[in-house]
Design an enzyme around this catalytic site. Structure first.
Site, PDB file in Angstrom:
ATOM      1  N   MET A 121       0.817  -1.124   0.037  1.00 22.78           N
ATOM      2  CA  MET A 121       0.102   0.055  -0.055  1.00 22.78           C
ATOM      3  C   MET A 121       0.952   1.244  -0.030  1.00 22.78           C
ATOM      4  O   MET A 121       0.615   2.202  -0.930  1.00 22.78           O
ATOM      5  CB  MET A 121      -0.875  -0.050   1.291  1.00 22.78           C
ATOM      6  CG  MET A 121      -1.801   1.168   1.410  1.00 22.78           C
ATOM      7  SD  MET A 121      -1.339   2.651   2.427  1.00 22.78           S
ATOM      8  CE  MET A 121      -1.278   1.713   3.727  1.00 22.78           C
ATOM      9  N   TRP A 159       2.403   1.597  -3.443  1.00 21.01           N
ATOM     10  CA  TRP A 159       1.278   2.015  -4.559  1.00 21.01           C
ATOM     11  C   TRP A 159       1.180   3.322  -4.431  1.00 21.01           C
ATOM     12  O   TRP A 159       0.989   4.035  -5.342  1.00 21.01           O
ATOM     13  CB  TRP A 159       0.345   1.314  -4.044  1.00 21.01           C
ATOM     14  CG  TRP A 159      -1.053   1.412  -4.904  1.00 21.01           C
ATOM     15  CD1 TRP A 159      -1.242   1.022  -6.175  1.00 21.01           C
ATOM     16  CD2 TRP A 159      -1.900   2.435  -4.668  1.00 21.01           C
ATOM     17  NE1 TRP A 159      -2.164   1.355  -6.551  1.00 21.01           N
ATOM     18  CE2 TRP A 159      -2.945   2.271  -5.904  1.00 21.01           C
ATOM     19  CE3 TRP A 159      -2.349   2.981  -3.556  1.00 21.01           C
ATOM     20  CZ2 TRP A 159      -4.125   2.938  -5.803  1.00 21.01           C
ATOM     21  CZ3 TRP A 159      -3.582   3.637  -3.783  1.00 21.01           C
ATOM     22  CH2 TRP A 159      -4.570   3.749  -4.848  1.00 21.01           C
ATOM     23  N   HIS A 160       1.499   4.040  -3.116  1.00 19.45           N
ATOM     24  CA  HIS A 160       1.179   5.694  -3.043  1.00 19.45           C
ATOM     25  C   HIS A 160       2.263   6.368  -3.916  1.00 19.45           C
ATOM     26  O   HIS A 160       2.315   7.235  -4.168  1.00 19.45           O
ATOM     27  CB  HIS A 160       0.929   6.070  -1.710  1.00 19.45           C
ATOM     28  CG  HIS A 160      -0.767   5.859  -1.168  1.00 19.45           C
ATOM     29  ND1 HIS A 160      -0.843   4.864  -0.553  1.00 19.45           N
ATOM     30  CD2 HIS A 160      -1.660   6.351  -1.482  1.00 19.45           C
ATOM     31  CE1 HIS A 160      -2.148   4.940  -0.181  1.00 19.45           C
ATOM     32  NE2 HIS A 160      -2.630   5.855  -0.612  1.00 19.45           N
ATOM     33  N   GLY A 161       3.439   5.899  -3.517  1.00 19.14           N
ATOM     34  CA  GLY A 161       4.804   6.461  -4.119  1.00 19.14           C
ATOM     35  C   GLY A 161       5.942   5.766  -3.341  1.00 19.14           C
ATOM     36  O   GLY A 161       5.879   5.364  -2.350  1.00 19.14           O
TER      37      GLY A 161
END
Length: 383
Positions: free
Chosen positions: A320, A323-325
């Site tokens: 997670m 996935w955001h960066g």
């Protein structure tokens, strides 16, 4: 033009309202209109984006088109190979190919202008959902129209919710009577007005009178004030966008799942992730956590089955964060929530008959503060 971010976008959507209403009133199946509207709005949304002050219409649309072609070719090839009995190697190859554009965008900074587009993270998870469904034998046929409509469904392409292919497919092929259309329209109006309240009233007020003032100050008191203001602003802004996307989907006959359910009322961290960004947390639960735990159980990787649950939580929340960066704040945010989740699981499993859980209101208060500190990490102010 920002999807659901300015009134110009809503003005464009009004042009789609007339044919949608006519289809609904006369009970016409919305399938073909969903695909046509999606293709049109993708061109509008990405054709009016600018990069560095220069028009980027052709490049932006081309990136989305290239992404769709790649993902569809991979999915169709996997369907054919799955029929022939090909198992793990082909599945892993399909997953890696599906992840390739997002990986290039995240890890290869020089390729950002080649493959990246707004919403590539969400579109990648939708594409992988199809891959997992094919692997599990739940999807055995795949047509171009339904796949394109699902992958780049315009209300949710930029920031979710992350719909599931089999759920979307049911709505895509379903007929809709006039009565059903009116029910969907009522649900759509409720969500769109909620989105207006959240995104255009509450979020800007919190930003102007709370977050911006706290961000310009220094010291621990200002940081704490910023933490709470940012948390509320993030919720109303994100929940407002999700309400717009879900409401627009209802108008078109696509009933996307809810993305928020009173997250600050959660009594523990697991309950929070059942209420916050629900479509992301359930995707990670089903496709990362559950698959890891099942593989560990089948392979008997650990003597204690609880270890698989702990590691699965670390894996899911680490994914997670990435996935955001790849910025430090996102990585630490994922690890922070992994730690909270594992700690909660360990305490829950060790709670004996003589130990009582916290009173509900105290549990909500503790969870709220833990969550807000996580959002402070996410905001980047600590970095």
């Amino acid at each position: 033009m920002i999807p659901f971010g300015d009134f110009l976008y809503f003005g464009v959507l009004l042009y789609l309202a007339v044919p949608v209403v006519l289809c609904g009133v006369f009970g016409v199946a919305p399938r073909r209109f969903i695909l046509a509207a999606t293709l049109l709005m993708v061109v509008v949304q990405y054709g009016l984006v600018t990069e560095g002050g220069l028009p980027a219409s052709a490049r932006s649309v081309a990136r989305v088109a290239g992404f769709v072609v790649l993902q569809f070719v991979v999915a169709r090839a996997f369907v054919q190979l799955r029929r022939s009995g090909k198992r793990p190697p082909v599945f892993y190859a399909a997953v890696l190919l599906g992840l390739a554009p997002l990986a290039l965008e995240k890890f290869a900074s020089g390729s950002r202008g080649v493959v990246a587009f707004l919403g590539i993270s969400y579109a990648t998870f939708r594409a992988l959902d199809v891959t997992f469904a094919i692997q599990d034998g739940l999807v055995k046929e795949l047509s171009l129209g339904e796949y394109v409509a699902y992958l780049v469904f315009f209300p949710s392409i930029s920031a979710g919710p992350i719909d599931r292919f089999r759920r979307f497919r049911k709505d895509y092929f379903a007929s809709r009577s006039r009565a059903e259309f009116l029910i969907d329209l009522d649900a759509a109006v409720e969500r769109i007005f909620r989105g207006m309240l959240y995104a255009f009233v509450l979020a800007p007020l919190i930003e102007h009178y709370w977050v911006s003032r706290a961000s310009s100050a220094t010291g621990p008191v200002a940081t704490v004030a910023y933490m709470y203001g940012y948390s509320f602003h993030l919720f109303f802004d994100f929940a407002g966008y999700s309400a717009f996307a879900i409401g627009t989907g209802y108008v078109l006959g696509v009933r996307m799942p809810e993305n928020f359910d009173r997250p600050f009322w959660a009594t523990n961290i697991a309950d929070f992730w059942n209420r916050w960004h629900i479509t992301l947390s359930t995707w990670l639960r089903d496709h990362v956590y559950a698959r890891f735990v099942m593989s560990a159980a089948k392979g008997k990787w650990f003597a204690d089955a609880r270890v698989a649950g702990y590691l699965g939580s670390w894996l899911a929340f680490s994914a997670m964060g990435v996935w955001h960066g790849l910025e430090s704040r996102y990585i630490v945010y994922g690890l922070y929530h992994a730690t909270l989740m594992v700690g909660y699981l360990m305490l829950s499993q060790r709670r004996g008959p003589g130990r009582r859980p916290l009173p509900p209101m105290l549990a909500r208060l503790v969870t709220f503060h833990c969550v807000c500190f996580g959002f402070l990490i996410f905001s980047g102010r600590l970095f």
